[in-house]
Design an enzyme around this catalytic site. Sequence first.
Site, PDB file in Angstrom:
ATOM      1  N   LYS A 182      -9.868   7.876  -6.701  1.00 60.78           N
ATOM      2  CA  LYS A 182     -10.746   9.216  -6.316  1.00 60.78           C
ATOM      3  C   LYS A 182     -11.259   9.629  -7.560  1.00 60.78           C
ATOM      4  O   LYS A 182     -12.649   9.964  -7.522  1.00 60.78           O
ATOM      5  CB  LYS A 182      -9.796   9.977  -5.561  1.00 60.78           C
ATOM      6  CG  LYS A 182     -10.791  11.119  -4.856  1.00 60.78           C
ATOM      7  CD  LYS A 182      -9.938  12.063  -3.950  1.00 60.78           C
ATOM      8  CE  LYS A 182     -10.759  13.173  -3.752  1.00 60.78           C
ATOM      9  NZ  LYS A 182     -10.100  13.948  -2.534  1.00 60.78           N
ATOM     10  N   GLU A 188      -2.929   6.461 -15.618  1.00 64.40           N
ATOM     11  CA  GLU A 188      -2.462   4.827 -15.165  1.00 64.40           C
ATOM     12  C   GLU A 188      -3.443   4.157 -14.795  1.00 64.40           C
ATOM     13  O   GLU A 188      -3.562   2.830 -15.487  1.00 64.40           O
ATOM     14  CB  GLU A 188      -1.218   5.175 -14.313  1.00 64.40           C
ATOM     15  CG  GLU A 188       0.007   5.785 -14.644  1.00 64.40           C
ATOM     16  CD  GLU A 188      -0.170   7.217 -14.296  1.00 64.40           C
ATOM     17  OE1 GLU A 188      -1.473   7.763 -14.130  1.00 64.40           O
ATOM     18  OE2 GLU A 188       0.769   8.045 -13.824  1.00 64.40           O
ATOM     19  N   GLY A 242      -6.705  11.807  -1.250  1.00 69.40           N
ATOM     20  CA  GLY A 242      -6.191  10.266  -1.796  1.00 69.40           C
ATOM     21  C   GLY A 242      -5.108   9.889  -0.750  1.00 69.40           C
ATOM     22  O   GLY A 242      -5.236   8.495  -0.321  1.00 69.40           O
ATOM     23  N   ARG A 243      -4.163  10.565  -0.400  1.00 70.76           N
ATOM     24  CA  ARG A 243      -3.009   9.971   0.438  1.00 70.76           C
ATOM     25  C   ARG A 243      -3.729   9.639   1.914  1.00 70.76           C
ATOM     26  O   ARG A 243      -2.952   9.172   2.713  1.00 70.76           O
ATOM     27  CB  ARG A 243      -2.001  10.709   0.463  1.00 70.76           C
ATOM     28  CG  ARG A 243      -2.056  12.295   0.897  1.00 70.76           C
ATOM     29  CD  ARG A 243      -0.791  13.172   0.482  1.00 70.76           C
ATOM     30  NE  ARG A 243      -1.055  14.518   0.677  1.00 70.76           N
ATOM     31  CZ  ARG A 243      -1.484  15.383  -0.128  1.00 70.76           C
ATOM     32  NH1 ARG A 243      -2.135  14.866  -1.310  1.00 70.76           N
ATOM     33  NH2 ARG A 243      -1.645  16.604   0.128  1.00 70.76           N
ATOM     34  N   GLU A 329       4.212  14.573  -0.280  1.00 71.86           N
ATOM     35  CA  GLU A 329       3.113  15.035  -1.129  1.00 71.86           C
ATOM     36  C   GLU A 329       2.235  16.234  -0.350  1.00 71.86           C
ATOM     37  O   GLU A 329       1.831  17.347  -0.801  1.00 71.86           O
ATOM     38  CB  GLU A 329       2.190  14.103  -1.814  1.00 71.86           C
ATOM     39  CG  GLU A 329       1.150  14.688  -3.019  1.00 71.86           C
ATOM     40  CD  GLU A 329       0.646  13.530  -3.716  1.00 71.86           C
ATOM     41  OE1 GLU A 329      -0.601  12.982  -3.206  1.00 71.86           O
ATOM     42  OE2 GLU A 329       0.760  13.281  -4.912  1.00 71.86           O
ATOM     43  N   HIS A 360      22.476  -3.000   6.881  1.00 72.66           N
ATOM     44  CA  HIS A 360      23.725  -3.510   5.962  1.00 72.66           C
ATOM     45  C   HIS A 360      23.415  -2.732   4.522  1.00 72.66           C
ATOM     46  O   HIS A 360      24.048  -3.352   3.579  1.00 72.66           O
ATOM     47  CB  HIS A 360      23.226  -5.149   5.510  1.00 72.66           C
ATOM     48  CG  HIS A 360      23.478  -5.689   7.171  1.00 72.66           C
ATOM     49  ND1 HIS A 360      24.697  -6.443   7.496  1.00 72.66           N
ATOM     50  CD2 HIS A 360      22.366  -5.920   7.950  1.00 72.66           C
ATOM     51  CE1 HIS A 360      24.302  -6.777   8.482  1.00 72.66           C
ATOM     52  NE2 HIS A 360      23.121  -6.776   9.067  1.00 72.66           N
ATOM     53  N   LYS A 485       2.068  15.781 -15.752  1.00 73.41           N
ATOM     54  CA  LYS A 485       0.709  15.056 -16.386  1.00 73.41           C
ATOM     55  C   LYS A 485       0.508  15.690 -17.499  1.00 73.41           C
ATOM     56  O   LYS A 485       0.249  14.944 -18.551  1.00 73.41           O
ATOM     57  CB  LYS A 485      -0.561  15.220 -15.298  1.00 73.41           C
ATOM     58  CG  LYS A 485      -0.530  14.145 -14.065  1.00 73.41           C
ATOM     59  CD  LYS A 485      -1.867  14.360 -13.571  1.00 73.41           C
ATOM     60  CE  LYS A 485      -1.695  13.697 -11.944  1.00 73.41           C
ATOM     61  NZ  LYS A 485      -3.022  14.066 -11.315  1.00 73.41           N
TER      62      LYS A 485
HETATM   63  O1  LIG Z   1      -7.196   8.379  -6.687  1.00 74.70           O
HETATM   64  P1  LIG Z   1      -6.875   8.846  -7.994  1.00 74.70           P
HETATM   65  O2  LIG Z   1      -7.682   9.943  -8.442  1.00 74.70           O
HETATM   66  O3  LIG Z   1      -6.616   8.034  -8.999  1.00 74.70           O
HETATM   67  O4  LIG Z   1      -5.415   9.470  -7.796  1.00 74.70           O
HETATM   68  C1  LIG Z   1      -4.458   8.872  -7.528  1.00 74.70           C
HETATM   69  C2  LIG Z   1      -3.110   9.668  -7.161  1.00 74.70           C
HETATM   70  O5  LIG Z   1      -3.050  10.883  -8.309  1.00 74.70           O
HETATM   71  C3  LIG Z   1      -2.165  11.860  -8.122  1.00 74.70           C
HETATM   72  O6  LIG Z   1      -0.960  11.379  -8.318  1.00 74.70           O
HETATM   73  C4  LIG Z   1      -2.121  12.590  -6.938  1.00 74.70           C
HETATM   74  O7  LIG Z   1      -1.082  13.242  -6.426  1.00 74.70           O
HETATM   75  C5  LIG Z   1      -2.374  11.652  -5.813  1.00 74.70           C
HETATM   76  O8  LIG Z   1      -2.593  12.262  -4.602  1.00 74.70           O
HETATM   77  C6  LIG Z   1      -3.312  10.641  -5.946  1.00 74.70           C
HETATM   78  O9  LIG Z   1      -3.446   9.821  -4.911  1.00 74.70           O
END
Ligand SMILES: O=P(O)(O)OC[C@H]1O[C@H](O)[C@H](O)[C@@H](O)[C@@H]1O
Length: 537
Positions: A182, A188, A242-243, A329, A360, A485
């Site tokens: 996003k 990462e 994002g989620r 989240e 199990h 972060k």
């Molecule tokens: O899609 P991006 O901007 O790379 O973000 C990826 C993720 O980053 C963070 O960990 C946020 O807490 C998430 O909500 C998000 O989905």
Amino acid sequence: MTDTDRCKSMMLEFDGIFFDYSRQRATVDTVSKLFKLAEEAHLKQKVNSMFNGEHINSTENRSVLHVALRASKDATINSDGKNVVPDVWQVLDKIKEFSDKVRNGSWVGATGKALTNVVAIGIGGSFLGPLFVHTALQTDSEASKLAGGRQLRFLANVDPVDVARNISGLDPETTLVVVVSKTFTTAETMLNARTLREWISSALGPQAVSKHMVAVSTNLKLVEKFGIDPNNAFAFWDWVGGRYSVCSAVGVLPLSLQYGFSVIEKFLAGARSIDQHFHSAPFESNIPVLLGLLSVWNVSFLGYPARAILPYTQALEKLAPHIQQVSMESNGKGVSIDGVRLPFEAGEIDFGEPGTNGQHSFYQLIHQGRVIPCDFIGIVKSQQPVYLKDEVVNNHDELMSNFFAQPDALAYGKTPEQLQSENVAPHLVPHKTFTGNRPSLSLLLPSLDAYRIGQLLAIYEHRIAVEGFVWGINSFDQWGVELGKSLASQVRKQLHASRKKGESVEGFNFSTTKLLTRYLEASADVPSEPTTLLPKI
Ligand SMILES: O=P(O)(O)OC[C@H]1O[C@H](O)[C@H](O)[C@@H](O)[C@@H]1O
């Protein structure tokens, strides 16, 4: 009221989905009190505000419109006075065109070969939802036929081991990389994107990148800066969290590349069906509202902070990991939407595994240890029926026997009297006793195809929103992920300075200094000169 009447009033059906919440620790009176609570919390108004595009994510001053991502073409959904549905469909049409081209071989890689493999790079919301849907579709007969000869993989962790696993057995010549972020700043994802860019360009030359890398983002400027052709970027908008983004290009692009757009359109239609239901059905017959209120009941009134998500199909093995992010989240907050510390704990601890595997593993605790409200999710018709002629039942019936049995074991338990009448040795009676009265609910889906997966996704998304609305929190921000972060970037600087210039570890507390020093000393043989090293597996 008889028990049958009570049970009848706690079952409902919408668009093929059967929902039974009669095994909750709630009476009919409890449920009507929960409706009163919802009224007090202005639930209806809050739901309407969401659908109307108001800036309900107030700490980020944004609307929350993932429902617009699956709206029909002729719908009108406004954000800041503008109907966003045409923008949504412009991107969907672009995805259809692009994925068709890749799938039919008219878009080829730099050496002229068809791109049959896709690696989607992304983390959090740019990963978990698409992975859940992909895993669920993999064994669907229609989808799997359409995916014939193609592979879709997900690279999320910044761990180079994840890079190695993802590129193992893949040829850059036939691989398309989709960078999904996003913000296009997530550490990462960006390092993984640079790593796979290197993997492609070291094999095929830097000019190959434009044919082998595309992006999904709200930040098209950064996409271009990275070196991806803006024509090959697929947009979404800041009103998509994002989620909550799996129905945007985040999920639709990689999934359409794998299964074809027509399958993914059905997934969107399933989600849309639940959106309409959630928006319009009265509380008494509204599945996400009831689910959300019952969660609030379990967490805030009965004091059960966890929830187990137990789908009785392996195809839903990634449902719980996805819902963990959507729920934890969204609702793992300590203050109200107005910034006042909450006098109660919001949020829920979500975990789960498909049945029967979970039985199990951790069900022991659920049966005799702590009380964990359970979501049992069953499917009437298996994606992959198996029937051996000499068996008592077919394999899916065997699985489903457990789906029907477990909620009763939890609800009714087994008393010492029953055990005594079975002549159980007295010293074992306490060990074999099941207290019962442990809450669960059951969702029975007629099948598990793209449409049903869309419904299931939207049910959980809206349920989680209902919980947040009633708790009075902002379910759409995530400030809690920021501190880690920024501390990581301080560590990153230190690692650079220590490796390149031999600087000693400074500015950290005693424990972190000790750990960092030990890590650096023990890995002193790691190359500090700029050589490019890619996994070899
Ligand atoms: O899609 P991006 O901007 O790379 O973000 C990826 C993720 O980053 C963070 O960990 C946020 O807490 C998430 O909500 C998000 O989905």
